[in-house]
Design an enzyme around this catalytic site. Structure first.
Site, PDB file in Angstrom:
ATOM      1  N   HIS A 164       0.825  -1.205   0.000  1.00  0.00           N
ATOM      2  CA  HIS A 164       0.000   0.000   0.000  1.00  0.00           C
ATOM      3  C   HIS A 164       0.867   1.265   0.000  1.00  0.00           C
ATOM      4  CE1 HIS A 164      -2.284   3.027   2.559  1.00  0.00           C
ATOM      5  NE2 HIS A 164      -2.992   2.975   1.447  1.00  0.00           N
TER       6      HIS A 164
ATOM      7  N   GLU B 245       2.106   1.833  -3.421  1.00  0.00           N
ATOM      8  CA  GLU B 245       1.042   2.416  -4.253  1.00  0.00           C
ATOM      9  C   GLU B 245       1.047   3.948  -4.116  1.00  0.00           C
ATOM     10  OE1 GLU B 245      -2.967   4.009  -3.355  1.00  0.00           O
ATOM     11  OE2 GLU B 245      -3.085   1.906  -2.728  1.00  0.00           O
ATOM     12  N   HIS B 246       1.121   4.429  -2.887  1.00  0.00           N
ATOM     13  CA  HIS B 246       1.166   5.888  -2.683  1.00  0.00           C
ATOM     14  C   HIS B 246       2.385   6.500  -3.384  1.00  0.00           C
ATOM     15  CE1 HIS B 246      -1.578   7.204   0.775  1.00  0.00           C
ATOM     16  NE2 HIS B 246      -1.999   6.016   0.422  1.00  0.00           N
TER      17      HIS B 246
ATOM     18  N   GLU C 130      -4.270   8.139   7.183  1.00  0.00           N
ATOM     19  CA  GLU C 130      -5.181   7.220   6.493  1.00  0.00           C
ATOM     20  C   GLU C 130      -5.510   6.032   7.421  1.00  0.00           C
ATOM     21  OE1 GLU C 130      -3.739   5.718   2.743  1.00  0.00           O
ATOM     22  OE2 GLU C 130      -5.607   4.674   2.306  1.00  0.00           O
TER      23      GLU C 130
END
Lengths: 423, 427
Positions: B67, B70-71, B143
């Site tokens: 994840h 991905e950022h 997040e």
């Protein structure tokens, strides 16, 4: 895509002819001037109607019937648009060639049963059904804090829209005034005292029969109350806080729009809000998230009918002062916007207007919302207008935007940090 | 370029595998304005232990790294951010990481080829620095806080955590703040180089476009880039026991009324694609007929005051593990538990609704083809899971036999269970 306007028993009907889809969709709207208690009643009515009906008084029987009709989607929603409450009931039914002959009309008849022949006895909604819905509504109201983002925005609405429908929220007090009898009376009112409208989209050979089946026996009324809400603008910024047991803090900020023209309302304000907080290139996102790592999400949303723009950011509570002062600074600098920023937003709006033609649900809703403003222009005319907005329009508009309120829903991590600091 | 013909519906999906191994799927949408592309790798939070490409030892990476990566792929080394590049063209862009895939996508009505080029180049040109990696930790921390603010999500996560012993399905896709803080740019490059080779990726495109032009454009774009020869990715194998870790636990969160969740765990034998699809359909069908809208299970629980206002069920299948779970604002734990157990072992009233559910399933499959975005999602999910798109899904579902179905659901053993209770914060 061809748009035809007609009426049936004085009820306006819009037919959007297109063969892009395999289904036909119908949206039936009921519009009434809003009262505070409708935040509860109209939602309960909607849920009760969808759950059972006179012909299928048990939800499992209704759902089996739906499946037997190849599961048409029969949905509803209810929303406040400015000074009005709108209840929408919609169906999306596959063309008979994918199911069987006569299936569509049978499904539309079921749609009618659901809305106009509810599960009622002795002038009241079925008691068991009512109690279930009462419980669900009660729990929804009581557990608002479990959805902190929405809760913080709702608190901001209450604060900045005080004395106007903007501040109307569902409450336990309103819920407790309702009985299954009173709710049924309100249902009858909704059917008899609403401005009704039908929008039909898709391709079918039997439009007339569909319209007749949906609208037969209905009568519409006409309301001339102003749609748009404009509230008083205070001189000072009202800053409120509330603590809760969650981790993340939610900061919301309210901007009110002063005396703006219809043109500004329709075309300039969306571009202003897009530059401010629409998407990842917006000023809020790039300053709050990208430059300062203060938030994962930070955006602004323009509420056209309410004449407000709201900002929301999920932050660590210890960064509250910094985030709020940055947001104030960003808003104060909105008088100096660059050409490329407005070009970006124009392209985004253009793209999303065009894309709305691709969805069976969104285009009828777009047409309906435009009609609320007596706007009959098509999407391509609208795109032309959007692209005429100039830098000067945005600069002039920015002088009519006032940051009036902020609300912080303060989570626990900031408290922990405060303790650390004290130690 | 090959065509996949969806039988029964006259729908066509174009497909090609490039020399570098990249698989491209194109769904043509005459009359539609929206154009969209997904660039997806078969890499998600479950692939956290593996032998990095060009290395020889198995390595464990910090939880949440897929994840994080991905950022970071949104970072570019020129002055203009990737977001700005897309938004200048009026396009939206986003990405997501799941257990077994990471995908990047854009959508917009205009400037399709420019946008496609930005998307491909963004994903194929990583730019990680110590500084931009540090910056992201603050954003991801927020997040993760946002997710941990949601009690239902926390409950679900805890059920997985307590049901699973070794398999990484145990952990949240985003990882934890502590683990995320350990991530370095070197880790990111190692993961990137292993999983973002074109042979491990798919490009799924839709629009009212010419199919030859679409494929030619991607071929040309890829031919200009150099990739090492693809190598087999060696993932750690997990031995997952049948037993759950913990039978029950109570946690505290900002809830107004207590929530309870139950998860049943199953270790399933490996099956081929279609059989595994059917097995999943059987379980889906069984749960729907027992607890779905054609029953009044939830309504009865509320009427009997065993549940306050809501109750739901769901399931997840990953590798050889299946988890079926139930949750709600349950007031009487024991009674609800007994009623669920009773339903799960009662096979008497299944036949009546079996055909109805099949009918509903088939019509939802047909309806999917009038929302092109859904078709794209269908393609990327099926290719990720099974390696290809089923051209006979309609017939497959239509042909599900009641006897086979019944035999399967009767064989399920609901004997490994964990329970989590969420109470309001302790004073």
């Amino acid at each position: 895509m061809k748009k035809i306007e007609t009426t049936y028993n004085d009820i306006p009907v819009t037919i959007i002819e297109t063969d892009k889809f395999k289904s036909v969709i119908g949206s039936l709207y009921f519009k009434t001037p809003i009262k505070k208690e409708m935040m509860v009643t109209r939602k309960m009515i909607m849920n009760l109607l969808l759950h059972t009906c006179k012909k299928y008084p048990q939800s499992k029987e209704l759902n089996k019937k739906m499946m037997d009709l190849y599961n048409p989607s029969i949905v509803a929603n209810t929303s406040r648009e400015g000074n009005y409450r709108i209840n929408r009931f919609a169906f999306r039914i596959l063309d008979d060639k994918y199911t069987k002959d006569g299936n569509m009309l049978e499904a539309i008849k079921l749609f009618r049963e659901i809305i106009f022949n509810p599960n009622v006895s002795d002038n009241a909604f079925d008691k068991d059904e009512f109690n279930l819905e009462y419980q669900a509504m009660k729990s929804e109201i009581e557990s608002k804090i479990e959805r902190p983002k929405n809760y913080a925005l709702e608190k901001l609405d209450c604060q900045m829209g005080e004395g106007t429908p903007i501040s109307y929220v569902a409450t336990i007090e309103d819920l407790n005034k309702i009985t299954s009898e009173s709710l049924y009376q309100d249902y009858l009112k909704m059917i008899k005292e609403s401005e009704i409208e039908l929008i039909l989209a898709g391709k079918t050979d039997n439009q007339d029969e569909i319209i007749r089946t949906v609208l037969d026996g209905l009568k519409t009324v006409k309301y001339d109350k102003e749609l748009i809400i404009s509230s008083d603008i205070k001189n000072e910024v009202q800053e409120e806080k509330e603590t809760y047991d969650g981790k993340q803090s939610i900061l919301t900020v309210g901007l009110k729009l002063g005396d703006i023209s219809d043109y500004e309302r329709s075309y300039v304000a969306p571009i202003y809000s897009g530059v401010l907080g629409g998407g990842a290139s917006s000023r809020l996102f790039s300053v709050i998230r990208e430059k300062n790592s203060l938030a994962y999400s930070c955006f602004s949303r323009y509420e056209k009918d309410d004449s407000v723009i709201v900002v929301s950011a999920g932050i660590d509570g210890k960064n509250y002062e910094k985030a709020l002062s940055l947001i104030k600074q960003i808003v104060s600098q909105m008088s100096e916007v660059k050409e490329e920023e407005i070009e970006r937003v124009k392209k985004e709006i253009t793209s999303s207007l065009k894309e709305s033609l691709d969805y069976l649900n969104s285009y009828p809703n777009y047409v309906y919302k435009a009609k609320l403003y007596n706007d009959t222009s098509d999407i391509y005319e609208k795109i032309k207008e959007v692209n005429k907005v100039t830098l000067k329009d945005i600069t002039n508009f920015s002088k009519k935007v006032f940051l009036t309120d902020s609300f912080l829903l303060e989570g626990e991590s900031s408290n922990e940090n405060n303790k650390d600091k004290e130690a | 370029m090959k065509t996949i013909k969806i039988k029964k519906l006259n729908e066509i999906i174009y497909h090609e595998t490039l020399d570098n191994g990249l698989n491209i799927y194109f769904y043509k949408t005459p009359g539609f304005q929206k154009k969209m592309a997904y660039f997806q790798t078969k890499y998600g939070s479950l692939y956290n232990d593996f032998i990095p490409i060009n290395a020889s030892e198995m390595k464990s990476f910090p939880l949440g790294i897929a994840h994080f990566l991905e950022h970071k792929l949104f970072e570019s080394n020129d002055n203009e951010s990737v977001f700005q590049k897309f938004e200048k063209n009026g396009a939206g862009v986003n990405a997501a990481t799941t257990y077994d895939k990471t995908y990047y996508y854009f959508f917009g009505a205009d400037h399709f080829y420019e946008n496609l080029e930005i998307l491909i180049n963004m994903v194929q040109n990583p730019y990680f620095t110590d500084e931009n990696v540090e910056k992201e930790k603050g954003i991801i921390g927020q997040e993760l806080d946002m997710y941990s603010n949601n009690p239902s999500q926390v409950l679900l996560q805890k059920l997985y955590y307590n049901a699973i012993v070794n398999h990484p399905l145990k952990y949240d896709v985003g990882g934890t703040k502590e683990e995320v803080n350990k991530i370095t740019k070197e880790d990111l490059y190692e993961c990137y180089n292993t999983f973002y080779h074109p042979s491990n990726m798919i490009l799924v495109i839709m629009g009212d476009l010419d199919e030859h032009e679409v494929f030619e454009f991607v071929r040309k774009n890829q031919a200009e880039k150099h990739f090492e020869k693809s190598k087999e990715i060696k993932l750690k194998k997990y031995e997952e026991p049948e037993k759950v870790v913990k039978k029950e636990e109570t946690i505290y969160h900002n809830v107004v009324s207590p929530k309870i969740g139950y998860a049943y765990k199953f270790i399933l034998p490996k099956l081929d694609d279609k059989k595994s699809f059917l097995r999943e359909s059987y379980i889906q069908l069984f749960l729907a007929t027992k607890f779905g809208s054609t029953t009044e299970f939830t309504e009865d629980l509320i009427k009997k005051k065993l549940v306050k206002s809501y109750f739901y069920y769901d399931y997840v299948f990953k590798d050889n593990i299946a988890i079926i779970f139930f949750a709600g604002d349950i007031l009487d734990d024991e009674a609800v538990n007994d009623l669920i157990e009773e339903k799960l072992h009662d096979f008497s009233d299944l036949k009546e609704v079996f055909e109805l559910y099949k009918k509903a399933y088939l019509s939802s499959y047909v309806k999917m083809f009038e929302v092109p975005d859904s078709v794209l999602n269908h393609i990327r999910i099926y290719v990720n899971r099974y390696g290809y798109v089923f051209d006979d899904l309609y017939e497959l579902v239509e042909g599900i036999s009641y006897d086979e179905y019944l035999k399967y659901v009767q064989s399920l053993k609901f004997n490994q269970k964990t329970k989590v209770t969420v109470l309001g914060k302790e004073e």
